[in-house]
Design an enzyme around this catalytic site. Structure first.
Site, PDB file in Angstrom:
ATOM      1  N   CYS A   2      -0.678   3.828  11.468  1.00 56.82           N
ATOM      2  CA  CYS A   2      -0.571   5.123  12.136  1.00 56.82           C
ATOM      3  C   CYS A   2      -1.775   5.320  13.053  1.00 56.82           C
ATOM      4  O   CYS A   2      -2.419   6.362  13.036  1.00 56.82           O
ATOM      5  CB  CYS A   2      -0.458   6.258  11.125  1.00 56.82           C
ATOM      6  SG  CYS A   2      -1.827   6.323   9.938  1.00 56.82           S
ATOM      7  N   CYS A  47       0.884  -1.177   0.000  1.00 55.77           N
ATOM      8  CA  CYS A  47       0.000   0.000   0.000  1.00 55.77           C
ATOM      9  C   CYS A  47       0.913   1.216   0.000  1.00 55.77           C
ATOM     10  O   CYS A  47       1.096   1.881   1.021  1.00 55.77           O
ATOM     11  CB  CYS A  47      -0.923  -0.005   1.206  1.00 55.77           C
ATOM     12  SG  CYS A  47      -1.925  -1.514   1.358  1.00 55.77           S
TER      13      CYS A  47
END
Length: 599
Positions: free
Chosen positions: A515, A312
């Site tokens: 994240c 990704c």
């Protein structure tokens, strides 16, 4: 003249009677507690959470710790982290250029303000940041990373007076989060504005944050173009208490702001947080990147000559970091499901002169090629390079003459095969010719579609998974995430991880990162990986500057049990806490070594 004035006074006394003394001016009404300028005109947001999510995180971290995390998330890091492209320049050379730029823009002086001290493995980093606006990272192996110090929070005098509140511009939450990171206020981000704002006026900038509404959703309660009076009668007046992010000069009138579609609306020159802007600065030589993301590339430990997959990859920061660590020797396959994001990766790689990166448009959930009789990893061009000057139709209507009838059957040159062209394709073709090519075409790039890759075909795989992003800073709203949505993120990530496991050869490495601060997307994924694939094991990471992972688990009200790490595993992952002295975003990294798959 004097006699005339005396005569006029005499006439007035005759008809109106003796003059009455003017009443003394009324004292200004006392300021209500809610209007205390020190409380209203400041920056002190409180992050809103879904109650069930807040309860979940409070139990995972402890209530006090989670309160500190929530507070930290509403603030940006008070330094910018820059990665130097050592294949094109040197760290010292970039330091010299940046100091000259900062001196020219006047940022160097304001960056010397005090910031909170650092305490642990980055003690050296903290000391350097306090003594110099630009400093090299002192963590071993990261000497090509620079820290540029900002400052904040600052107290701003908005010029409040009880009878004359300051002129104000209200921006959207996303715009405010960008402004807190150093951006200007652009026209699309303005939601409301005081009446009679003209070009050159000093305006206070505040933010409209979503509020809970009766139907259970969230909304900001105002439409774009709302007129502000600055009084307590304004809708959502009190909700903006403590949500003022800076002061600036209007670059256009109120009418202009809501008439045009682009441009800077407010030049913010007095900010709560002062961070340098690196937009269009030293392109190709530097890349603005969060410290945990740089550490992620190191955790992968790429070697020259290897074949590596970034599943990704957009926007390409980690991809290019890996390429530089490999000195450009080897092959890095960067995949993403978005056509335009793949083009962004290509652009970044070209800016950095990295030729070892190959890009594909590919959904990470379909990364392993299905064997359906074909042994070739087929790739096709998704778009042809087109410009606004070319009157070229889409490949879906190849051979069509738009001047002819809508039901025309076009001839295919291959073996005289005849193909019907639908009316929808014809309308699409005519719109394209009339309006010009769309964004995909006008960017002028080629993106290859991939049908996936063979199992065991990569030495290393990085899965920086799409996630809830609850570690990104600054964040002013988090209420939309529910326990259900967080669990759905985790399910999606497990499916991508299953693909990654199939693509890595025995003896290879998988690095998983997010994240977010959500244990369900971090430690729970590690638990799933180790329990599902017995040939996987956690590995040490270098450098290690993040904290340990969370041990234990959580039982939800519906009976679902989420398991996290077990004792002894917590030191093999890195969890970056936004409330820690490192002052980073919230982030998580796990590194797996792939053993023999036949056991």
């Amino acid at each position: 003249m004097k006699k005339a004035r005396d005569l006029l006074k005499s006439i007035r006394r005759t008809f109106l009677g003796p003059a009455r003394p003017s009443p003394p001016p009324a004292a200004p009404a006392p300021l209500p507690p809610q209007m205390d300028p020190s409380e209203r005109y400041c920056y002190n947001p409180r992050l809103q959470w879904n109650p069930e999510v807040e309860d979940y995180f409070s139990k995972a971290y402890g209530a006090d710790h989670f309160s500190r995390i929530s507070h930290a998330l509403t603030r940006p890091s008070t330094y910018s982290c820059i990665r130097v492209n050592t294949l094109k320049t040197t760290t010292d050379g970039v330091v010299h250029k940046l100091k000259a730029i900062m001196k020219e823009t006047g940022f160097e002086d304001c960056s010397m303000a005090e910031r909170r001290p650092n305490e642990n493995p980055a003690n050296a980093m903290g000391e350097r940041l306090q003594s110099s606006p630009i400093s090299k990272c002192q963590i071993p192996g990261l000497d090509y990373v620079l820290f540029v110090k900002g400052s904040g929070p600052h107290t701003i005098d908005y010029g409040f007076a009880p009878v004359a509140p300051p002129k104000e511009v209200i921006v959207s939450r996303k715009c405010a989060e960008a402004v807190l990171r150093g951006a200007q206020v652009f026209v699309p981000g303005v939601m409301a504005c005081s009446a009679h704002v003209e070009k050159g006026d000093v305006v206070a900038v505040s933010v409209a944050i979503e509020q809970h509404i009766p139907d259970g959703g969230w909304a900001i309660g105002m439409t774009r173009g709302t007129v502000l009076q600055g009084l307590q009668t304004d809708p959502y007046h009190f909700e903006r208490n403590g949500l003022y992010i800076g002061q600036g000069i209007a670059t256009m009138s109120r009418a202009g702001i809501f008439r045009v579609s682009e441009g800077i609306a407010v030049d913010v020159n007095n900010r709560v947080f002062k961070l340098p802007s690196f937009h269009d600065v030293l392109e190709g030589e530097i890349f603005l990147q969060n410290l945990p993301s740089i550490v992620t590339a190191h955790a992968l430990d790429p070697q020259k000559g290897e074949r590596i997959l970034d599943m990704c990859a957009a926007p390409g920061g980690k991809t290019t970091a890996i390429a530089i660590l490999m000195k450009g020797e080897g092959e890095i396959v960067a995949a993403d499901r978005s056509h335009n994001k793949v083009l962004d990766i290509q652009k970044l790689a070209a800016e950095m002169s990295l030729t070892c990166i190959t890009t594909y448009k590919l959904d990470a959930l379909k990364a392993v090629r299905r064997r359906n009789g074909s042994n070739d990893n087929v790739t096709v061009q998704s778009t042809e390079p087109m410009t606004f000057h070319e009157e070229k139709t889409s490949s879906t209507v190849q051979g069509l003459n738009p001047e002819k009838g809508c039901n025309e059957i076009v001839s295919n040159e291959k073996e005289n095969e005849r193909t019907y062209v639908s009316k929808a394709d014809i309308r699409k073709s005519r719109r394209r010719m009339r309006n010009g090519p769309g964004r995909n075409q006008c960017l002028g790039g080629r993106v290859e579609n991939s049908k996936g890759f063979d199992p065991d075909s990569f030495d290393r795989v990085l899965l920086d998974a799409p996630c809830s992003a609850l570690g990104l800073r600054p964040r002013l709203f988090a209420g939309e995430e529910t326990v259900g949505s967080l669990r759905n993120h985790a399910k999606y990530q497990r499916r991508m991880f299953d693909q990654a496991v199939k693509l890595v050869r025995p003896g290879g490495v998988i690095v998983y990162s997010t994240c977010t601060i959500n244990p369900g997307e971090n430690e729970a994924l590690v638990r799933y990986a180790l329990d599902t694939y017995k040939f996987l094991s956690l590995a040490q990471q270098h450098p290690r500057i993040g904290g340990p992972g969370l041990i234990g688990g959580h039982e939800f009200p519906d009976g679902y049990v989420e398991e996290w790490l077990r004792p002894g595993e917590e030191e093999l992952v890195q969890r970056f806490d936004p409330s820690s002295s490192l002052d980073t975003i919230g982030f998580f990294i796990a590194k797996f070594v792939v053993g023999p798959k036949n056991i």
